[in-house]
Design an enzyme around this catalytic site. Structure first.
Site, PDB file in Angstrom:
ATOM      1  N   GLU A 111       0.643  -1.260   0.093  1.00  0.00           N
ATOM      2  CA  GLU A 111      -0.111   0.079  -0.048  1.00  0.00           C
ATOM      3  C   GLU A 111       0.854   1.263  -0.152  1.00  0.00           C
ATOM      4  O   GLU A 111       2.032   1.208   0.190  1.00  0.00           O
ATOM      5  CB  GLU A 111      -0.909  -0.109   1.254  1.00  0.00           C
ATOM      6  CG  GLU A 111      -0.302  -0.099   2.625  1.00  0.00           C
ATOM      7  CD  GLU A 111      -1.130  -0.393   3.564  1.00  0.00           C
ATOM      8  OE1 GLU A 111      -1.667  -1.464   3.547  1.00  0.00           O
ATOM      9  OE2 GLU A 111      -1.343   0.562   4.427  1.00  0.00           O
ATOM     10  N   LYS A 113       2.701   4.652   0.957  1.00  0.00           N
ATOM     11  CA  LYS A 113       3.298   5.066   2.476  1.00  0.00           C
ATOM     12  C   LYS A 113       2.985   6.340   2.197  1.00  0.00           C
ATOM     13  O   LYS A 113       3.746   7.325   1.399  1.00  0.00           O
ATOM     14  CB  LYS A 113       4.763   4.859   2.543  1.00  0.00           C
ATOM     15  CG  LYS A 113       5.386   5.183   3.749  1.00  0.00           C
ATOM     16  CD  LYS A 113       6.864   5.002   3.694  1.00  0.00           C
ATOM     17  CE  LYS A 113       7.444   5.211   5.180  1.00  0.00           C
ATOM     18  NZ  LYS A 113       7.286   6.806   5.757  1.00  0.00           N
ATOM     19  N   ASP A 115       3.202  10.794   3.221  1.00  0.00           N
ATOM     20  CA  ASP A 115       4.085  11.363   4.036  1.00  0.00           C
ATOM     21  C   ASP A 115       3.567  12.421   4.786  1.00  0.00           C
ATOM     22  O   ASP A 115       3.368  13.714   4.293  1.00  0.00           O
ATOM     23  CB  ASP A 115       4.735  11.942   2.913  1.00  0.00           C
ATOM     24  CG  ASP A 115       6.271  12.358   3.341  1.00  0.00           C
ATOM     25  OD1 ASP A 115       6.544  12.509   4.648  1.00  0.00           O
ATOM     26  OD2 ASP A 115       6.957  13.288   2.694  1.00  0.00           O
ATOM     27  N   TYR A 224      -4.909   3.376   7.778  1.00  0.00           N
ATOM     28  CA  TYR A 224      -4.141   2.118   7.202  1.00  0.00           C
ATOM     29  C   TYR A 224      -3.896   1.027   8.287  1.00  0.00           C
ATOM     30  O   TYR A 224      -3.184   0.266   7.973  1.00  0.00           O
ATOM     31  CB  TYR A 224      -2.825   2.772   6.677  1.00  0.00           C
ATOM     32  CG  TYR A 224      -1.813   3.377   7.346  1.00  0.00           C
ATOM     33  CD1 TYR A 224      -1.526   3.018   8.831  1.00  0.00           C
ATOM     34  CD2 TYR A 224      -1.656   4.904   6.945  1.00  0.00           C
ATOM     35  CE1 TYR A 224      -0.467   4.134   9.285  1.00  0.00           C
ATOM     36  CE2 TYR A 224      -0.926   5.642   7.620  1.00  0.00           C
ATOM     37  CZ  TYR A 224      -0.372   5.105   8.697  1.00  0.00           C
ATOM     38  OH  TYR A 224       0.463   6.122   9.455  1.00  0.00           O
ATOM     39  N   LYS A 312      11.275   3.212   0.264  1.00  0.00           N
ATOM     40  CA  LYS A 312      11.089   4.706   0.076  1.00  0.00           C
ATOM     41  C   LYS A 312      11.481   4.876  -1.500  1.00  0.00           C
ATOM     42  O   LYS A 312      12.444   4.452  -1.785  1.00  0.00           O
ATOM     43  CB  LYS A 312      12.170   5.573   0.779  1.00  0.00           C
ATOM     44  CG  LYS A 312      12.043   5.166   2.337  1.00  0.00           C
ATOM     45  CD  LYS A 312      10.890   6.118   3.017  1.00  0.00           C
ATOM     46  CE  LYS A 312      11.867   7.390   3.307  1.00  0.00           C
ATOM     47  NZ  LYS A 312      11.356   8.096   4.456  1.00  0.00           N
ATOM     48  N   CYS A 406      30.732  41.958  -4.390  1.00  0.00           N
ATOM     49  CA  CYS A 406      29.191  41.862  -4.093  1.00  0.00           C
ATOM     50  C   CYS A 406      28.268  42.641  -5.105  1.00  0.00           C
ATOM     51  O   CYS A 406      28.365  43.598  -5.730  1.00  0.00           O
ATOM     52  CB  CYS A 406      28.981  42.435  -2.796  1.00  0.00           C
ATOM     53  SG  CYS A 406      27.467  42.612  -2.052  1.00  0.00           S
ATOM     54  N   CYS A 409      26.706  45.889  -3.399  1.00  0.00           N
ATOM     55  CA  CYS A 409      27.215  47.052  -2.996  1.00  0.00           C
ATOM     56  C   CYS A 409      28.572  46.930  -3.657  1.00  0.00           C
ATOM     57  O   CYS A 409      29.392  48.104  -3.737  1.00  0.00           O
ATOM     58  CB  CYS A 409      27.383  47.088  -1.682  1.00  0.00           C
ATOM     59  SG  CYS A 409      28.418  45.756  -0.904  1.00  0.00           S
ATOM     60  N   CYS A 424      30.232  39.007   1.499  1.00  0.00           N
ATOM     61  CA  CYS A 424      30.475  40.492   1.358  1.00  0.00           C
ATOM     62  C   CYS A 424      30.752  41.051   2.684  1.00  0.00           C
ATOM     63  O   CYS A 424      29.990  41.112   3.589  1.00  0.00           O
ATOM     64  CB  CYS A 424      29.250  41.071   0.802  1.00  0.00           C
ATOM     65  SG  CYS A 424      29.512  42.844   0.754  1.00  0.00           S
ATOM     66  N   CYS A 430      26.089  47.577   3.049  1.00  0.00           N
ATOM     67  CA  CYS A 430      25.543  46.830   1.988  1.00  0.00           C
ATOM     68  C   CYS A 430      24.165  46.415   2.368  1.00  0.00           C
ATOM     69  O   CYS A 430      23.784  46.291   3.513  1.00  0.00           O
ATOM     70  CB  CYS A 430      26.480  45.503   2.038  1.00  0.00           C
ATOM     71  SG  CYS A 430      25.674  44.175   0.820  1.00  0.00           S
TER      72      CYS A 430
HETATM   73  S1  IVH Z   1       1.572   0.967   9.096  1.00  0.00           S
HETATM   74  C1  IVH Z   1       3.431  -1.229  12.880  1.00  0.00           C
HETATM   75  N1  IVH Z   1       0.965   1.766   6.821  1.00  0.00           N
HETATM   76  O1  IVH Z   1       5.133   5.568   8.146  1.00  0.00           O
HETATM   77  C2  IVH Z   1       3.019  -0.437  11.525  1.00  0.00           C
HETATM   78  N2  IVH Z   1       2.402   3.311   8.258  1.00  0.00           N
HETATM   79  O2  IVH Z   1       8.088   4.646   9.809  1.00  0.00           O
HETATM   80  C3  IVH Z   1       2.611   0.901  11.595  1.00  0.00           C
HETATM   81  N3  IVH Z   1       3.181   5.480   7.309  1.00  0.00           N
HETATM   82  O3  IVH Z   1       4.803   5.992  11.625  1.00  0.00           O
HETATM   83  C4  IVH Z   1       2.605   1.620  10.424  1.00  0.00           C
HETATM   84  N4  IVH Z   1       1.873   5.378   5.532  1.00  0.00           N
HETATM   85  O4  IVH Z   1       3.430   7.330  10.136  1.00  0.00           O
HETATM   86  C5  IVH Z   1       1.866   2.142   7.845  1.00  0.00           C
HETATM   87  N5  IVH Z   1       0.251   2.783   4.759  1.00  0.00           N
HETATM   88  C6  IVH Z   1       1.040   2.835   5.646  1.00  0.00           C
HETATM   89  C7  IVH Z   1       1.677   4.251   6.134  1.00  0.00           C
HETATM   90  C8  IVH Z   1       2.416   4.211   7.288  1.00  0.00           C
HETATM   91  C9  IVH Z   1       2.511   5.910   5.922  1.00  0.00           C
HETATM   92  C10 IVH Z   1       3.879   6.113   8.212  1.00  0.00           C
HETATM   93  C11 IVH Z   1       3.443   5.956   9.675  1.00  0.00           C
HETATM   94  C12 IVH Z   1       4.564   5.406  10.554  1.00  0.00           C
HETATM   95  C13 IVH Z   1       5.689   5.445   9.532  1.00  0.00           C
HETATM   96  C14 IVH Z   1       6.441   4.255   9.505  1.00  0.00           C
END
Ligand code: IVH
Length: 669
Positions: A111, A113, A115, A224, A312, A406, A409, A424, A430
């Protein structure tokens, strides 16, 4: 129908429309009709306060009252995930799981991740009762009032679905790209500092003391992770999220169950490109072993589950043409080269300027005007140039040579030993340096003269009214409004704000005068140690080095500052204007040296004081509160529920653990 029933009906209907709009993106009524319905409910709730409910859809607008956040322990700790960056890491994870499960078949749920910032929501009887930030994983801030304003988070689940009596659901709070860009555009227009990325913006917003501000910032949430004693233990992650979706939650998108590494890699590949079309920021893919039973079998390390891992994405890169290199002069005189490029889309925003850092980087890139350059976005607002496509270079293109004088000046630039930047040296005349120092002086964390901003400073400077920070205090209303009656009110406001700033505490004056390398924290340490400007000004380098955290470079910079006649004259004029030149009785009260030189870690949940109060007590008694345990930690102030990882580390390093009572007795002596 009774009034109470009518109120309940309206709430139910409005909840449904909220869900259609914010979760499904499929509204079924017009905004106008929605507003009418909302107004009606608001009226009824006003006339019949006995039916008030914090989870009513009317409460989404938040409140203007200031709140402070309670720290609450997590029922289940909020762990983080181990990170991986390439295919080999993924194969390794897969193999570890396979061995851990002794050859048993398994599925990996992939799924997005997200941010943003993680949040844990608790529902009892279908109602949102608590929203807590991750904090340190063991305990977090109770931000329920703020979270109630996020439209896609249900406040009350529909009666037509079957949910457990109590459960927790975790996910990520995010600021969508569109809200983020609108917010930054507004901040730019108001000359407020910009947020570097949607995550920082979301985090700043969620910690706001006013929930009405949170309501106006248009946050979103994707969930999630479902937890609770009543979640069937023989189930799996995928089904639990689908179930939560059916209860009305907005859940992680594009979930897929994979059986092989190839399928996982395919998923990653697909979303690495497709994520650019998502409304919110994502920075990777999370892989989770699907079956709850297998998850339990694999278990946890001290920090993260063995059954999940985060992949990542590589930082996004764009390629565009370099048209010109310009140079910016900051308040310290440091000259920063900036690449001006053809506009290009990068990680959700349009980019046309990028930092080139310093002369060495330009030389290393062998940069030419007209080059096709690669830009990347790190954590900062300004993206950076990370490479050049030398193949697309044609003949006759001009090499970029770092400027010698610069741009503001004309003074010849200098380069100090051991430093990458050019400076500078003309600090007294300046313009950007003068204006920059004044802007720093009036800024929020310094003298906090908020009626003035960069534009007014520029205007005053252009009109010859101010050349340094001391000049501010002799400005008159007539000068400021330039004898223009229409501007008299705002001019009077500005002059009053300047005059009022003389009450700003001494430690902030030390920060405001802009000694190189002296930030907010160092200024505080200096103020507490020397207690007056005179003592600070007369201190030798050796005496300055006695202050905790102050090293040779900072000490010399402070010493040099006070050996400059121009600075001494400014300080003497500030003194005449009435600024605080010594530490107040109040700040000194209760100040002791009991914990001098000690680094103290705070962990767990406390009964007698909040964590912030303990932090303040540590500082008041001369100690320092630090975040993580190391061999330099003097002791750990531990409450209930100290994290297992911290405990283990403390034992390994032999760091002493002290409880609340022991600590309070210690500082009482
Ligand atoms: S599961 C025990 N699912 O990533 C597992 N985390 O370093 C709990 N995050 O602190 C996390 N998307 O803030 C999970 N689909 C996702 C996520 C997710 C983002 C973040 C979350 C967590 C960090 C993990």
């Amino acid at each position: 129908m009774s009034i109470e029933q009518e109120i309940q009906e309206l709430r139910k209907e409005l909840n449904q429309h909220n869900y259609n709009y914010y979760v499904l993106n499929q509204p079924t009524i017009s905004d106008y009709d929605f507003d009418q319905m909302m107004n009606k409910l608001q009226d009824l709730e006003m006339f019949y306060p006995q039916y008030a409910d914090p989870n009513s859809p009317t409460q989404r607008v938040g409140s203007d009252l200031n709140q402070s956040f309670r720290t609450v322990p997590h029922k289940y700790p909020m762990l983080s995930l181990a990170n991986t960056y390439n295919e080999a890491d993924i194969r390794e994870f897969y193999e570890r799981v396979r061995q851990g499960l002794e050859g048993e078949d398994f599925e990996v749920c992939c799924e997005m991740k997200y941010d943003g910032l993680s949040i844990s929501l608790t529902y009892v009887d279908g109602q949102l009762v608590q929203a807590v930030t991750r904090g340190d994983g063991v305990q977090g801030d109770d931000v329920t009032a703020n979270v109630r304003t996020i439209r896609s988070i249900p406040l009350r689940l529909s009666e037509d679905v079957n949910y457990p009596h109590e459960f927790e659901i975790r996910g990520e709070i995010l600021m969508p790209w569109t809200s983020f860009e609108a917010l930054n555009a507004e901040r730019e227009a108001n000359e407020e500092p910009l947020f570097a990325n949607p995550r920082n913006a979301a985090s700043g917003t969620l910690k706001s003391q006013k929930s009405s501000l949170v309501a106006s910032r248009k946050l979103d949430a994707y969930l999630y992770y479902l937890l609770g004693d009543e979640i069937p233990s023989d189930g799996n992650h995928y089904d639990s999220i689908k179930l939560a979706e059916s209860w009305g939650f907005k859940v992680t998108q594009g979930m897929r169950k994979c059986k092989t590494v190839e399928e996982i890699l395919e998923f990653i590949d697909y979303w690495d490109k497709e994520r650019k079309n998502l409304p919110v920021a994502t920075d990777g893919i999370v892989l989770k072993v699907n079956s709850f039973r297998q998850q339990r079998h694999l278990g946890y390390t001290a920090k993260s589950p063995r059954w999940a891992i985060a992949y990542k994405f590589k930082a996004e890169r764009a390629c565009t043409r370099l048209n010109e290199v310009t140079y910016q002069v900051g308040r310290t005189g440091a000259v920063t080269p900036v690449a001006n490029m053809d506009p290009v889309q990068l990680a959700g925003t349009q980019v046309k300027r990028a930092s080139l850092h310093n002369a060495d980087i330009i030389a290393e890139l062998d940069l030419h005007i007209g080059d096709m350059v690669y830009v990347e976005k790190g954590g900062e607002i300004i993206p950076k140039v990370v490479g050049v496509d030398k193949d697309s270079r044609t003949e006759g293109m001009q090499k970029v040579e770092f400027i010698k004088t610069c741009p503001e000046c004309g003074a010849p630039l200098v380069r100090y030993e051991g430093e990458a930047a050019h400076y500078c040296p003309n600090d007294s005349s300046c313009p950007p340096q003068i204006k920059g120092r004044i802007e720093h002086f009036i800024s929020r964390k310094a003298m906090n003269i908020d009626s003035l901003g960069p534009e007014t400073v520029d205007d005053f400077y252009q009109r010859g009214l101010i050349h340094n920070v001391a000049d501010l205090y002799s400005l008159t209303v007539a000068q400021v409004c330039n004898y223009n009656k229409n501007r008299e009110v705002s001019a009077r406001k500005a002059v009053t704000a300047i005059q009022n700033s003389v009450n700003v505490p001494f430690e902030r004056v030390v920060f405001a005068i802009g000694i190189r390398f002296v930030g907010e924290t160092t200024a505080k340490l200096l103020a507490r140690h020397f207690k007056s400007m005179d003592a600070l000004a007369n201190a030798s380098v050796e005496q300055l080095l006695e202050v905790d955290k102050i090293g040779q470079v900072i000490a010399e910079s402070i010493w040099r500052y006070f050996r400059d006649e121009k600075n001494l004259e400014i300080i003497s004029r500030l003194r005449e204007a009435g600024l605080q030149m010594s530490i107040s009785e109040e700040a000194m009260e209760g100040q002791t040296d009991i914990l001098a030189g000690q680094s103290i870690v705070i962990s767990g949940v406390f009964a007698k004081h909040s964590r912030d109060e303990y932090k303040a007590l540590i500082e008041k008694n001369g100690g320092k509160n630090v975040g993580s345990i190391s061999k330099n930690t003097s002791f750990i102030l531990a409450g209930e529920n100290m994290g297992p990882a911290k405990l283990e580390k403390a034992e390994k390093l032999g760091v002493k653990i002290m409880n609340e009572e022991e600590f309070l007795t210690l500082i009482d002596n």
